[in-house]
Design a protein around this motif. Structure first.
Motif, short mmCIF file in Angstrom:
data_model
loop_
_atom_site.label_atom_id
_atom_site.label_comp_id
_atom_site.label_asym_id
_atom_site.label_seq_id
_atom_site.Cartn_x
_atom_site.Cartn_y
_atom_site.Cartn_z
N SER A 1 5.64 -3.30 -12.11
CA SER A 1 5.29 -3.38 -10.76
C SER A 1 6.47 -3.69 -9.46
CB SER A 1 4.34 -4.78 -10.69
OG SER A 1 4.99 -5.97 -10.87
N TYR B 1 8.25 -6.57 -9.33
CA TYR B 1 8.45 -7.80 -8.64
C TYR B 1 9.27 -8.85 -9.55
CZ TYR B 1 5.62 -6.59 -4.92
OH TYR B 1 5.13 -5.59 -3.86
N GLU C 1 11.05 -11.90 -6.16
CA GLU C 1 10.39 -12.09 -4.96
C GLU C 1 10.02 -13.41 -4.91
OE1 GLU C 1 10.11 -9.82 -2.60
OE2 GLU C 1 11.05 -8.44 -4.12
N ASP D 1 -10.99 -3.17 -0.27
CA ASP D 1 -10.24 -3.49 0.89
C ASP D 1 -10.32 -4.62 1.72
OD1 ASP D 1 -8.67 -0.90 0.72
OD2 ASP D 1 -9.97 0.07 2.02
N GLU E 1 -6.77 -9.44 0.98
CA GLU E 1 -6.12 -10.62 1.53
C GLU E 1 -6.62 -11.83 1.01
OE1 GLU E 1 -5.93 -10.22 5.78
OE2 GLU E 1 -5.16 -8.24 6.02
N THR F 1 1.68 -11.10 -1.38
CA THR F 1 1.17 -10.25 -0.45
C THR F 1 0.16 -9.26 -0.78
OG1 THR F 1 2.66 -8.33 -0.69
CG2 THR F 1 3.31 -10.16 0.70
N PRO F 2 -0.72 -8.65 -0.02
CA PRO F 2 -1.93 -7.71 -0.20
C PRO F 2 -0.87 -6.43 -1.16
CG PRO F 2 -2.47 -8.48 1.72
CD PRO F 2 -1.12 -8.99 1.37
N GLU F 3 0.24 -6.23 -0.54
CA GLU F 3 1.03 -4.94 -1.10
C GLU F 3 1.20 -5.41 -2.84
OE1 GLU F 3 0.71 -4.92 2.98
OE2 GLU F 3 1.50 -6.39 1.72
N ARG F 4 1.72 -6.57 -3.05
CA ARG F 4 1.94 -7.04 -4.29
C ARG F 4 0.72 -7.05 -5.28
NH1 ARG F 4 5.78 -12.34 -5.69
NH2 ARG F 4 5.34 -12.43 -7.98
N ARG G 1 -1.81 -4.95 -4.97
CA ARG G 1 -2.07 -3.73 -5.39
C ARG G 1 -1.20 -2.96 -6.27
NH1 ARG G 1 -6.45 -2.39 -2.70
NH2 ARG G 1 -6.97 -2.91 -0.46
N ALA G 2 0.20 -3.44 -6.08
CA ALA G 2 1.02 -2.89 -7.08
C ALA G 2 0.86 -3.32 -8.49
CB ALA G 2 2.57 -3.30 -6.60
N ARG H 1 -2.19 -1.40 -9.63
CA ARG H 1 -1.71 -0.10 -10.24
C ARG H 1 -1.18 -0.12 -11.34
NH1 ARG H 1 0.76 1.01 -5.90
NH2 ARG H 1 2.93 0.52 -6.81
#
Length: 341
Positions: A51, A53, A78, A192, A196, A222-225, A227-228, A231
């Motif tokens: 991912s 991180y 992070e 989506d 958050e 974060t939301p990006e983390r 999702r990573a 994924r």
């Protein structure tokens, strides 16, 4: 006495990765049945699909071409950048020869050179009334300067033995206290409209659960983390069953639970995060989440037999929920920590 060599693990060398998988399963079979099994494919995926991180350091102990020991260190990048999370395993026939100590020392020096001053590990012990596990890890940790910083209990739910009628009653009673909430279920892909809220709860997991003396600090996920990580799980062919409760008047994600299904493991799934936001506690949301996700697991993976979970020994509230839905004590897990100046 046989001599051994310490070499870096090369993730592009299939013999290295296969050797780690075989060693892990050998250690598991040596009175450590509480551990999961692994496969070469899973070990490869874990090393090549990341991912982003954390970063890892790994070393092998080799005797006459055979991999007899392995150490891995996971270094967050992070948050909690003072930490190195360590795992050492040694083949049962090659113990008490200094292999584990040499591996751990190698990792500690490497991580300390990168500014890490806190090393974390885990080892298990048995309950007097339960199955017997190899407890040599506890003595090894103490000898290497690691002190117990928290105590968790591993519990296992035998899905075939669950009293579903009793769960019906628990669930019906819980919903009487949760009229302002709704249940939402999903898999690896995070909707989506909840990502958050999940990021907030994931951040809270770092400090809201009982940590004892373990030096884990706040994180801002974060939301990006989120999702990573999701994924990465999909690309590794793993499945995460998620259930949330959402507060209907405000739309807030009030609570969340997860069950992980590992590829290649036909028998055991793993209960991961369960958390209810502090502003929404007192509505039996934890009970609703646990029962709903457990039942969904039985629908989508009907051949699985067990779900394992871990809770701090002091977390009486969550333990009560887990035992009510069918979890029983299996092993005691010691979190161990070493601080350097």
């Amino acid at each position: 006495m046989q001599t051994f060599e310490i070499i870096p693990l090369d993730k592009t060398n299939i013999d290295h990765v296969r050797g780690v998988a075989e060693l892990s399963n050998t250690v598991r079979d040596h009175h450590l049945e509480a551990w999961p099994t692994t496969t070469t494919a899973l070990e490869l995926a874990n090393r090549f699909i990341k991912s982003g991180y954390s970063r890892s350091h790994e070393w092998l102990a080799v005797v006459e071409g055979d991999i007899v020991g392995h150490v891995s260190g996971d270094l967050p990048t992070e948050d909690n950048t003072h930490l190195a999370e360590c795992e050492v395993i040694v083949h049962p026939e090659h113990r008490r020869r200094g292999i584990g100590s040499a591996l751990l020392e190698k990792l500690e020096k490497e991580a300390a050179a990168e500014g890490r001053d806190t090393f974390l590990g885990w080892t298990i012990t048995s309950f007097p009334e339960g199955p017997r596990f190899d407890e040599s890890g506890a003595a090894f940790c103490e000898a290497r300067g690691y002190a117990t910083s928290n105590v968790e209990v591993q519990r296992r739910c035998d899905l075939a033995a669950v009293d579903e009628k009793a769960l019906d009653g628990l669930l019906a009673e819980a919903w009487k206290h949760a009229g302002d909430y709704e249940l939402v279920e999903f898999g690896n892909e995070i909707p989506d409209d909840v990502v958050e809220g999940l990021a907030v709860l994931e951040s809270n997991m770092y400090t809201d659960v009982p940590l004892g003396d373990t030096d884990i600090r706040e994180a801002d996920i974060t939301p990006e983390r989120m999702r990573a990580v999701a994924r990465t799980r999909t690309e590794r062919n793993s499945t995460m069953l998620n259930a949330i409760v959402r507060h209907k008047p405000s739309g807030e994600v009030a609570g969340w639970t997860q069950i992980a299904v590992r590829p290649g493991d036909p028998q055991i799934a793993y209960q991961e995060n369960t958390i209810v936001h502090k502003t929404h506690r007192g509505h039996r949301l934890g009970t609703i989440l646990k029962i709903a996700n457990q039942r969904r697991l039985r629908q989508v993976r009907p051949t699985l037999q067990y779900v394992d979970t871990w809770n701090a020994e002091s977390n009486g509230h969550m333990i009560a929920i887990n035992e009510a839905v069918g979890y029983r004590k299996l092993a005691r897990e010691l979190e161990v920590q070493k601080k350097i100046s």
